[in-house]
Design a protein around this motif. Structure first.
Motif, PDB file in Angstrom:
ATOM      1  N   SER A   1       4.265  -8.229   5.581  1.00 44.37           N
ATOM      2  CA  SER A   1       5.013  -6.990   5.320  1.00 44.37           C
ATOM      3  C   SER A   1       4.185  -5.908   4.634  1.00 44.37           C
ATOM      4  CB  SER A   1       6.245  -7.295   4.464  1.00 44.37           C
ATOM      5  OG  SER A   1       7.066  -8.239   5.099  1.00 44.37           O
ATOM      6  N   ASP A   2       4.399  -4.661   5.076  1.00 50.65           N
ATOM      7  CA  ASP A   2       3.869  -3.498   4.367  1.00 50.65           C
ATOM      8  C   ASP A   2       4.826  -3.095   3.250  1.00 50.65           C
ATOM      9  OD1 ASP A   2       1.515  -2.816   6.116  1.00 50.65           O
ATOM     10  OD2 ASP A   2       3.111  -2.705   7.609  1.00 50.65           O
ATOM     11  N   ARG A   3       6.120  -3.118   3.564  1.00 48.32           N
ATOM     12  CA  ARG A   3       7.157  -2.808   2.585  1.00 48.32           C
ATOM     13  C   ARG A   3       8.191  -3.921   2.612  1.00 48.32           C
ATOM     14  NH1 ARG A   3      10.282   1.705   3.512  1.00 48.32           N
ATOM     15  NH2 ARG A   3      10.352   2.359   1.341  1.00 48.32           N
TER      16      ARG A   3
ATOM     17  N   ALA B   1      24.510  -8.948  -1.387  1.00 42.08           N
ATOM     18  CA  ALA B   1      25.934  -8.648  -1.164  1.00 42.08           C
ATOM     19  C   ALA B   1      26.143  -7.383  -0.337  1.00 42.08           C
ATOM     20  CB  ALA B   1      26.661  -8.542  -2.504  1.00 42.08           C
ATOM     21  N   GLY B   2      25.394  -7.262   0.751  1.00 40.67           N
ATOM     22  CA  GLY B   2      25.595  -6.153   1.668  1.00 40.67           C
ATOM     23  C   GLY B   2      24.866  -4.878   1.321  1.00 40.67           C
ATOM     24  N   LYS B   3      24.095  -4.883   0.223  1.00 42.11           N
ATOM     25  CA  LYS B   3      23.401  -3.679  -0.216  1.00 42.11           C
ATOM     26  C   LYS B   3      21.923  -3.963  -0.453  1.00 42.11           C
ATOM     27  CE  LYS B   3      27.353  -1.547  -2.568  1.00 42.11           C
ATOM     28  NZ  LYS B   3      27.361  -0.263  -1.845  1.00 42.11           N
ATOM     29  N   ILE B   4      21.098  -2.948  -0.281  1.00 43.88           N
ATOM     30  CA  ILE B   4      19.689  -3.046  -0.678  1.00 43.88           C
ATOM     31  C   ILE B   4      19.606  -2.721  -2.162  1.00 43.88           C
ATOM     32  CG2 ILE B   4      17.429  -1.930  -0.490  1.00 43.88           C
ATOM     33  CD1 ILE B   4      17.849  -1.716   2.493  1.00 43.88           C
ATOM     34  N   VAL B   5      18.993  -3.626  -2.944  1.00 46.49           N
ATOM     35  CA  VAL B   5      18.897  -3.410  -4.389  1.00 46.49           C
ATOM     36  C   VAL B   5      17.509  -2.940  -4.815  1.00 46.49           C
ATOM     37  CG1 VAL B   5      20.739  -5.031  -4.920  1.00 46.49           C
ATOM     38  CG2 VAL B   5      18.378  -5.859  -4.811  1.00 46.49           C
ATOM     39  N   GLU B   6      16.492  -3.215  -3.971  1.00 45.14           N
ATOM     40  CA  GLU B   6      15.134  -2.742  -4.283  1.00 45.14           C
ATOM     41  C   GLU B   6      14.347  -2.667  -2.982  1.00 45.14           C
ATOM     42  OE1 GLU B   6      11.343  -3.671  -7.298  1.00 45.14           O
ATOM     43  OE2 GLU B   6      13.151  -4.930  -7.365  1.00 45.14           O
ATOM     44  N   ILE B   7      13.598  -1.584  -2.826  1.00 47.87           N
ATOM     45  CA  ILE B   7      12.783  -1.426  -1.624  1.00 47.87           C
ATOM     46  C   ILE B   7      11.523  -0.655  -1.989  1.00 47.87           C
ATOM     47  CG2 ILE B   7      14.086   0.654  -0.950  1.00 47.87           C
ATOM     48  CD1 ILE B   7      13.495  -0.103   1.984  1.00 47.87           C
TER      49      ILE B   7
ATOM     50  N   ARG C   1       3.477  -4.029  -4.807  1.00 46.71           N
ATOM     51  CA  ARG C   1       4.086  -3.635  -6.081  1.00 46.71           C
ATOM     52  C   ARG C   1       5.316  -4.484  -6.400  1.00 46.71           C
ATOM     53  NH1 ARG C   1       2.466   1.788  -4.245  1.00 46.71           N
ATOM     54  NH2 ARG C   1       0.841   2.540  -5.662  1.00 46.71           N
ATOM     55  N   ILE C   2       6.104  -4.790  -5.383  1.00 48.50           N
ATOM     56  CA  ILE C   2       7.297  -5.604  -5.626  1.00 48.50           C
ATOM     57  C   ILE C   2       6.903  -7.024  -6.032  1.00 48.50           C
ATOM     58  CG2 ILE C   2       9.239  -6.748  -4.448  1.00 48.50           C
ATOM     59  CD1 ILE C   2       9.875  -4.123  -3.110  1.00 48.50           C
ATOM     60  N   TYR C   3       5.888  -7.580  -5.389  1.00 42.46           N
ATOM     61  CA  TYR C   3       5.465  -8.942  -5.735  1.00 42.46           C
ATOM     62  C   TYR C   3       4.833  -9.001  -7.126  1.00 42.46           C
ATOM     63  CZ  TYR C   3       6.428 -11.215  -1.296  1.00 42.46           C
ATOM     64  OH  TYR C   3       7.067 -11.760  -0.197  1.00 42.46           O
TER      65      TYR C   3
END
Length: 318
Positions: free
Chosen positions: A219-221, A227-233, A238-240
């Motif tokens: 993955s690049d991003r 629960a049906g929503k994106i909480v972080e993108i 950076r996320i890892y």
């Protein structure tokens, strides 16, 4: 920008109430990039994938939002136009569980010929050449066109599904848990194949999985769903390295590390919420160690961090 999704909502209208499978999801995908979509089972990942290709099973329905592919709005497009011009020609999908996706009574060649018959008018000989080309590309002998699905192993079936998704050279491929039910060696082969697709063909890919350790490979991003929503993108590195949302932190802390000493693995208490009656405020607050009063009462708004990441949490500031 290849794909722009804005405030997408896909609900299932059941006798027990409305199940909010995807509830206000927004994201973008650039050409040639891979977006990893992760989260617990039942968080809406597959429903989002089916929404993008408009194959949400009944009683599901897209009730709100926009999906734009190269500037074309797809939600308002008629089913006939979408089927002829978009599905499989511009957006294709590698379905979860190749064992169930392939028809057991038809040969592999017959099933791979179908997209050409429906979407193109090229000669059958040219179509067969293309089928052989992509079967070889995914590491299969073109002779398997004469076989039936039950004659192939799980890994071979998954490679057939990937080849089928590539036949019409679409702009976007959605891979819905393509490594599920495969052994570790075959998983690694499929991951390497997906990396090869990105490098050689420059395709855009949405990779859906619950396994964050796999996403790191391709993955690049990364978008984290709950629960049906994106909480972080945001950017995968950076996320890892520095997850901001408590849910992302807990997910990553549950992964064993090879090169780091970890005293004990984390876990998330409780269970995902019922999407027919989700919690008020932040949907993660019943399981969050940092939840406060505002988390229980008010839904968090998007916070854009200095590194471009988007986080939906009251305890995160830009």
């Amino acid at each position: 920008m290849l794909l722009e999704v804005n405030n997408l909502r896909t609900h299932f209208f059941t006798t027990r109430g409305v199940v909010r499978g995807v509830d206000g999801v927004s994201f973008t995908l650039e050409k040639g990039n891979v977006l990893g979509l992760a989260g617990e089972s039942g968080c809406g990942k597959s429903t989002l994938g089916y929404s993008l290709i408009r194959l949400v099973p009944p009683p599901g329905k897209i009730v709100e939002g926009r999906i734009e592919l190269d500037g074309m709005e797809l939600v308002s497009m008629s089913e006939n136009e979408f089927r002829k011009e978009i599905r499989w020609k511009r957006i294709s999908m590698v379905f979860q569980g190749a064992m169930n996706a392939l028809n057991p009574v038809y040969t592999i060649g017959y099933q791979m010929m179908e997209p050409f018959k429906y979407h193109t008018d090229i000669p059958e000989s040219e179509a067969k050449e293309s089928i052989a080309k992509y079967l070889e590309y995914v590491g299969l002998d073109p002779e398997i066109v004469n076989r039936y699905p039950h004659e192939l192993s799980g890994g071979m079936k998954q490679r057939v599904m990937i080849a089928m998704a590539l036949l019409l050279e679409p702009d976007l491929v959605i891979a819905d848990e393509p490594t599920t039910a495969l052994d570790v060696i075959v998983q690694a082969q499929i991951i390497n194949l997906l990396k090869k697709l990105k490098k050689d063909l420059g395709i855009s890919l949405i990779f859906i999985t619950h396994d964050l350790s796999i996403l790191a490979e391709v993955s690049d991003r990364i978008a984290i769903m709950y629960a049906g929503k994106i909480v972080e993108i945001g950017d995968s590195d950076r996320i890892y390295r520095d997850p901001k949302h408590p849910y992302t932190q807990k997910l990553l802390a549950a992964i064993p590390r090879v090169h780091e000493k970890v005293d004990k693995l984390e876990f998330i208490p409780g269970a995902p919420p019922n999407l027919a009656n989700p919690p008020s405020g932040c949907r993660f607050h019943p399981r969050c160690p940092y939840a406060s009063r505002i988390c229980r009462e008010k839904e968090p708004e998007r916070t854009i961090l200095s590194d471009g990441r988007e986080v939906y949490c009251h305890n995160v500031s830009g």
